[in-house]
Scaffold this active site. Structure first.
Site, PDB file in Angstrom:
ATOM      1  N   ARG A  44       0.765  -1.356   0.005  1.00 61.94           N
ATOM      2  CA  ARG A  44      -0.124  -0.083   0.024  1.00 61.94           C
ATOM      3  C   ARG A  44       0.742   1.255   0.016  1.00 61.94           C
ATOM      4  O   ARG A  44       0.509   2.302  -0.677  1.00 61.94           O
ATOM      5  CB  ARG A  44      -0.827   0.034   1.343  1.00 61.94           C
ATOM      6  CG  ARG A  44      -2.052  -1.123   1.078  1.00 61.94           C
ATOM      7  CD  ARG A  44      -2.943  -1.114   2.421  1.00 61.94           C
ATOM      8  NE  ARG A  44      -3.860  -2.106   2.168  1.00 61.94           N
ATOM      9  CZ  ARG A  44      -4.782  -2.259   2.944  1.00 61.94           C
ATOM     10  NH1 ARG A  44      -4.863  -1.755   4.234  1.00 61.94           N
ATOM     11  NH2 ARG A  44      -5.804  -3.349   2.828  1.00 61.94           N
TER      12      ARG A  44
ATOM     13  N   LYS B  54     -20.245 -17.819   2.938  1.00 62.46           N
ATOM     14  CA  LYS B  54     -21.667 -17.507   3.008  1.00 62.46           C
ATOM     15  C   LYS B  54     -22.185 -16.680   2.058  1.00 62.46           C
ATOM     16  O   LYS B  54     -21.770 -15.721   1.681  1.00 62.46           O
ATOM     17  CB  LYS B  54     -21.692 -16.923   4.298  1.00 62.46           C
ATOM     18  CG  LYS B  54     -21.289 -17.953   5.556  1.00 62.46           C
ATOM     19  CD  LYS B  54     -21.559 -17.227   6.821  1.00 62.46           C
ATOM     20  CE  LYS B  54     -21.020 -18.248   8.028  1.00 62.46           C
ATOM     21  NZ  LYS B  54     -21.451 -17.522   9.435  1.00 62.46           N
TER      22      LYS B  54
ATOM     23  N   GLY C  82      -9.401  -9.331   0.370  1.00 63.51           N
ATOM     24  CA  GLY C  82      -8.231 -10.021   1.078  1.00 63.51           C
ATOM     25  C   GLY C  82      -8.177 -11.707   0.794  1.00 63.51           C
ATOM     26  O   GLY C  82      -6.739 -11.994   0.347  1.00 63.51           O
TER      27      GLY C  82
ATOM     28  N   GLY D  92     -13.466  -3.768   1.967  1.00 65.06           N
ATOM     29  CA  GLY D  92     -14.738  -3.180   1.859  1.00 65.06           C
ATOM     30  C   GLY D  92     -15.073  -2.503   0.569  1.00 65.06           C
ATOM     31  O   GLY D  92     -16.188  -2.388   0.082  1.00 65.06           O
TER      32      GLY D  92
END
Length: 410
Positions: free
Chosen positions: A42, A203, A360, A383
């Site tokens: 990053r 999920k 990730g 996110g």
């Protein structure tokens, strides 16, 4: 570099000469117990923007968060520990200011020569940061003349340093942000078709919006990981001891039907790798969907599925990837993810496929497969990338669209 969207303002429209330029960057990097940065990906990503500002006579003033101090000053979460890696990546001296607003920051900025890179302290040491407090945003804005957002990873948050600043000074996208938006635009907004998406994970409940949005936009939606078990169970297959979200069976059928109505081909495993225990090197076998024993669990997609998805990729021009196929962390249940990722990378290198991946687990899986640099674009945003896949508006991007305030500052 072409703009990601005609309404997004970039560094190309910003006159930074002689200006203090507030640059929102992502320095939320992993560190070991000694405070040493263990992965500077990053940090390296912001170098083009920071270097360009300095080389054009501007003073880059970096704003960033680190960890979750929740509005308190937490010494262990000070950004000062990032300075050595930042200096190494930039090849420049970095001056650190012990606050991101007020007299401390202003005194530091006044003392440095034009073109000096200044890193301000953790924005989240102030409670108003995550609340997007207008007063904090105004105080931050007083330190600079322009605002450059170069942190796509935080663009899904309406914080003072990601969105609030744009209410006070002209806002533009940095080069890292611009590259990310270009890649995402090419993947879903204006893709070359056929377009496929691979969505894995454990999920359905965490990716309902992703699946729903993609089912309207892609030609092929490949579902992998444990969430595929729930789709298979919803279709009536006995999946043994596999992880299944029983409460999501009806939702799986609804997504299945929704995809069909939108002309989207929803792809599930045709064969699977099963085992009675989840551990590295566990005894396993390939099973068709009709012969999974009650004590067996699905831990990966099988060889026929790998072949079928590789063939599907051969007929596509664009691929979006989020989430692995199986329990990629341990062998031998990493095979499907690895082989399909390598095949996609080969097509990309041959110039036949545009590949955009993010999340990730996805980044880790691609790196494990040795193709982290083999895709057209790999997003390190978690996110923000997921919310983009969901089709949501990202506040940190919206403030970069052409506005009267930005026009007045150019």
């Amino acid at each position: 570099m072409s703009p990601p969207h005609t309404s997004i303002r970039t560094l190309d429209q910003a006159d930074v000469t002689g200006k203090r330029v507030l640059v929102r960057v992502d320095l939320n990097v992993p560190m070991d117990a000694d405070g040493t940065v263990t992965d500077d990906t990053r940090i390296r990503a912001i170098v083009p923007t920071v270097a360009e500002i300095a080389e054009h006579g501007g003073t880059p003033v970096l704003l960033a968060h680190f960890g979750r101090p929740k509005g308190q000053t937490v010494p262990d979460l000070s950004l000062q520990r990032v300075v050595p890696k930042l200096e190494a990546a930039l090849g420049r001296k970095v001056t650190f200011a012990a606050d991101c607003v007020g007299d401390t920051a202003e005194t530091t900025l006044t003392a440095v020569a034009a073109g000096t890179v200044v890193l301000l302290e953790n924005t989240r040491f102030h409670a108003g940061e995550e609340a997007n407090d207008p007063a904090l945003a105004r105080d931050m804005a007083q330190l600079g003349d322009l605002f450059i957002n170069d942190a796509f990873a935080t663009a899904h948050r309406a914080h003072a340093s990601t969105a609030g600043l744009a209410d006070h000074i002209p806002a533009y996208a940095g080069r890292c942000m611009e590259a990310e938006l270009n890649a995402l635009d090419a993947a879903l907004t204006t893709p070359d078709r056929p377009l496929a998406a691979i969505v894995g994970g454990a999920k359905i409940s965490t990716k309902i919006d992703v699946l729903g949005n993609l089912a309207e936009k892609v030609d092929h939606l490949v579902v992998g990981g444990a969430m595929a078990n729930t789709f298979l169970a919803a279709r009536g297959y006995a999946v043994g001891a596999s992880l299944v979200e029983d409460s999501m069976l009806d939702t799986a059928l609804e997504i299945d039907a929704f995809a069909s109505r939108n002309g989207c081909h929803l792809v599930l495993p045709a064969d699977v790798v099963v085992a009675t225990e989840f551990r590295a090197g566990a005894s396993n076998r390939v099973s068709n969907l009709n012969s999974i024993a009650p004590d067996e669990m699905i831990l990966d997609a099988g060889p026929a599925t790998i072949t079928a998805i590789s063939a599907l990729i051969d007929n596509c021009k664009t691929l979006v990837w989020n989430g692995p196929f199986g329990a990629f962390e341990i062998a031998p249940f990493d095979r499907a993810t690895t082989e399909i990722a390598r095949h996609a990378a080969e097509r990309t290198r041959a110039g036949r496929l545009v590949t955009v991946a993010g999340g990730g687990d996805t980044v880790a899986a691609l790196n494990q497969a040795g193709v982290g640099d083999g895709f057209s674009y790999v997003s390190t945003a978690g996110g923000a990338f997921l919310e983009w896949l969901e089709g949501k508006t990202l506040p940190g991007v919206e403030v970069l669209r052409g506005t009267a305030l930005a026009d007045a500052g150019s």
